[in-house]
Design an enzyme around this catalytic site. Structure first.
Site, PDB file in Angstrom:
ATOM      1  N   ILE A   1      43.080  44.506  32.113  1.00 16.69           N
ATOM      2  CA  ILE A   1      42.007  43.519  32.025  1.00 16.69           C
ATOM      3  C   ILE A   1      40.857  44.070  31.195  1.00 16.69           C
ATOM      4  O   ILE A   1      40.409  45.195  31.423  1.00 16.69           O
ATOM      5  CB  ILE A   1      41.482  43.173  33.437  1.00 16.69           C
ATOM      6  CG1 ILE A   1      42.630  42.709  34.337  1.00 16.69           C
ATOM      7  CG2 ILE A   1      40.368  42.129  33.363  1.00 16.69           C
ATOM      8  CD1 ILE A   1      42.287  42.684  35.809  1.00 16.69           C
ATOM      9  N   CYS A   2      40.385  43.269  30.262  1.00 21.99           N
ATOM     10  CA  CYS A   2      39.213  43.640  29.470  1.00 21.99           C
ATOM     11  C   CYS A   2      38.010  42.930  30.096  1.00 21.99           C
ATOM     12  O   CYS A   2      37.799  41.739  29.880  1.00 21.99           O
ATOM     13  CB  CYS A   2      39.384  43.224  28.009  1.00 21.99           C
ATOM     14  SG  CYS A   2      37.980  43.679  26.978  1.00 21.99           S
ATOM     15  N   LEU A   3      37.270  43.673  30.904  1.00 23.97           N
ATOM     16  CA  LEU A   3      36.097  43.145  31.589  1.00 23.97           C
ATOM     17  C   LEU A   3      35.059  44.252  31.624  1.00 23.97           C
ATOM     18  O   LEU A   3      35.334  45.347  32.132  1.00 23.97           O
ATOM     19  CB  LEU A   3      36.474  42.693  33.008  1.00 23.97           C
ATOM     20  CG  LEU A   3      35.377  42.089  33.873  1.00 23.97           C
ATOM     21  CD1 LEU A   3      34.803  40.830  33.231  1.00 23.97           C
ATOM     22  CD2 LEU A   3      35.900  41.783  35.267  1.00 23.97           C
TER      23      LEU A   3
END
Length: 188
Positions: free
Chosen positions: A123-125
């Site tokens: 996840i790119c967060l």
């Protein structure tokens, strides 16, 4: 002469005891801040209790997987009015020993078609990376991921195809359902 040699050895031994040893490259250096796993365990137990009390109402939940308090399985429900409404996603959360000073590793275990999720579930967060704060907790993380589902950052995609398809909401929704219904899980 033998006596003097013995005196030299004793004198050298006293000097070695008085001066601190010089670190060699092979010695393991301890971290300046020792990790107190007991306090991390207590924090995670408190987070678990808080999540059990309120998380379900918000469409998020998480519980330790097996015996370790450091490995959890979480669930998020797709938010109302989003492409993910009615869908439920499983995530893995791995808390480091220096949590909450470092973020947990969080991955989708259920196949998720999304601009900010790659084919392996990563996840790119920002709050899971450079914007992490020790004030965040598991509930915050799950709610942020739930929010990300409905409001992707298409400027920084991990899945460029999903990002490009986001503009065509009808086709995007078909792909979300297709991936979800395929029931594919990511390999660990």
């Amino acid at each position: 002469m033998e006596v003097r040699g013995e005196d030299d050895v004793q004198s050298r031994h006293r000097q070695e005891q008085q001066s601190p040893p010089t670190p060699s490259s092979k010695q393991v250096k301890s971290s300046p801040n020792p990790v107190d796993t007991n306090s991390v365990t207590q924090r995670l137990q408190k987070e678990l209790m808080a999540l059990m009390m309120t998380g379900g109402d918000l469409g998020v939940s998480a519980f330790p997987e097996g015996e370790s308090i450091f490995t959890w399985i979480g669930t998020i429900e797709g938010g109302r009015g989003t492409m993910y409404e009615g869908l439920s996603y499983k995530l893995s959360l791995r808390f480091p020993l220096d949590y909450p000073f470092k973020p947990p590793q969080v991955k989708f275990e259920t196949m998720c078609f999304h601009p900010n999720v790659d084919q392996y579930g990563n996840i790119c967060l920002d709050i899971l990376q450079d914007k992490w704060s020790s004030a965040y907790d598991c509930r915050t993380i799950l709610l942020s991921i739930q929010s990300l589902l409905g409001e992707p950052n298409t400027e920084s995609p991990l899945n460029s195809f999903a990002a490009s398809l986001w503009k065509n909401q009808e086709e995007y929704k078909k792909m979300v359902r297709k991936h979800y219904m395929a029931g594919e899980s990511f390999e660990n």
